[in-house]
Design a protein around this motif. Sequence first.
Motif, short mmCIF file in Angstrom:
data_model
loop_
_atom_site.label_atom_id
_atom_site.label_comp_id
_atom_site.label_asym_id
_atom_site.label_seq_id
_atom_site.Cartn_x
_atom_site.Cartn_y
_atom_site.Cartn_z
N ARG A 59 1.15 -1.05 -0.16
CA ARG A 59 0.38 -0.03 -0.60
C ARG A 59 1.14 0.94 -0.01
O ARG A 59 0.82 2.13 -0.77
CB ARG A 59 -0.57 0.09 1.11
CG ARG A 59 -2.01 -1.36 1.49
CD ARG A 59 -3.06 -0.62 0.36
NE ARG A 59 -2.59 -1.48 -0.85
CZ ARG A 59 -2.71 -2.44 -1.24
NH1 ARG A 59 -2.78 -3.88 -0.87
NH2 ARG A 59 -2.10 -3.67 -3.00
N ASP A 93 -9.67 7.26 2.03
CA ASP A 93 -11.81 7.46 2.41
C ASP A 93 -11.68 8.80 2.88
O ASP A 93 -12.93 9.68 1.52
CB ASP A 93 -11.90 6.52 3.65
CG ASP A 93 -11.81 5.19 3.89
OD1 ASP A 93 -11.31 4.85 2.28
OD2 ASP A 93 -12.14 4.35 4.46
N GLU A 144 -6.04 3.67 4.60
CA GLU A 144 -7.39 3.41 4.39
C GLU A 144 -8.32 4.87 4.61
O GLU A 144 -8.87 5.42 4.32
CB GLU A 144 -8.26 3.03 5.06
CG GLU A 144 -9.58 2.56 4.20
CD GLU A 144 -9.56 0.83 5.16
OE1 GLU A 144 -11.50 0.25 5.36
OE2 GLU A 144 -8.96 -0.05 5.51
#
Length: 442
Positions: free
Chosen positions: A97, A341, A337
């Motif tokens: 990631r 988001d 994340e």
Amino acid sequence: MSNSNAVVPNDLSAFWMPFTANRQFKKSPRMFVAAKDMHYTTSDGRQVLDGTAGLWCVNAGHARPKIVEAIASQAAELDYAPAFQMGHPKAFELANRIVDIAPKGLDHVLFTNSGSESVETALKVALAYHRVKGEGSRTRLIGRERAYHGVNFGGISVGGIVTNRKMFGTLLSGVDHMPHTHNLKQNAFSKGLPQHGVDLADELERIVTLHDASTIAAVIVEPVAGSTGVLIPPAGYLQRLRDITKKHGILLIFDEVITGFGRLGTPFGADYFGVTPDIMVTAKGLTNGVIPMGAVLVSAEIHDAFMGGPEHVIEFFHGYTYSGNPIASAAGLATLETYKDEGLLTRGAELAPYFEEALHSLKGLPHVIDIRNIGLVGAIELEPVAGQPAKRAFSAFLKAFESGLLIRTTGDIIALSPPLIVEKTHIDQIVGTLGDILKTLD
């Protein structure tokens, strides 16, 4: 607050606090007992607006649900796994990631526990890389005056803050320093990148001439020097450094412990400046400051140079007990994340113009000799009290805390780096509170 956490311990003597005036603090402690989003709660129940993202690290704000949940869940499932000759899935997932959002070409990740360890790791990678390439004479490291690269021996050797160096002996040998880029005479009250000083990068050519490129392993710089007081590079400076290092086969290391993960309105400082280093050092915002963790990104060329020889032999003798720790990895994944988001890696770009105008509205107040800004980082430099350096800014720090605002000071510079969830109303409060305080300083 009524819970037991709100009670100030009755004996503060055992904890020797880091980078703190211990005697002053322990006479009048400043204790946080809770935090949520943009605010801390003090032991006496007051709300304090976080103007510094904790210590440049809480980029997504405090107590974010996905991160809290990920840590609790991971602790119950797999609390620790050895990183030497063993693995666990989340460390590999997190590395992927990070590479996904990193500048193109930085394809491999080594995990650490802090920015200081990340710097040491990067320096060791650079030295070892030249050795495995058959250029073992490249051992010299080049830092910069006023730089902060953590507090371990490698970091303070290439760093350039005198108080962090003077007590600790001769440090690493074979280290030189380029000049810093701070020029009050020509660049005071710049908005964004200063226009004067790109030629300071040519000091690297002078050092190359002195020592010969065949002895120099790497140059390490912060894209924006944060801890020394937000020193912003002149336009074109980092590109010039990149050109010179490439010309001479010298590795370029960016210390992005502060500029990484959205601080400048881009995922990394390298993105903001359009300059990709060979090695990139990160920490802080990687886990939103919740759990210690750092990551060092290296190019495929560097990584692949180590991958010769028998397959059963360790390629690089370096690492930490907690490299890629499961709970830290879970926190890192949840942090990334959350950034994704909410668009936090680029949100700073939207707010930067408002932040800039608000900060520069303080120009003309007593003792203010410079204001500078980039992304969601700002600095207000104060004229020192004669014979008492740092006293004026420290007074501002104490008054800000009393007024419900957390700021950071270094010397006589006030630094601001609010969480990336900051709203315009928070910026107004930060600048309004500071304006009131600056008018009262002796």
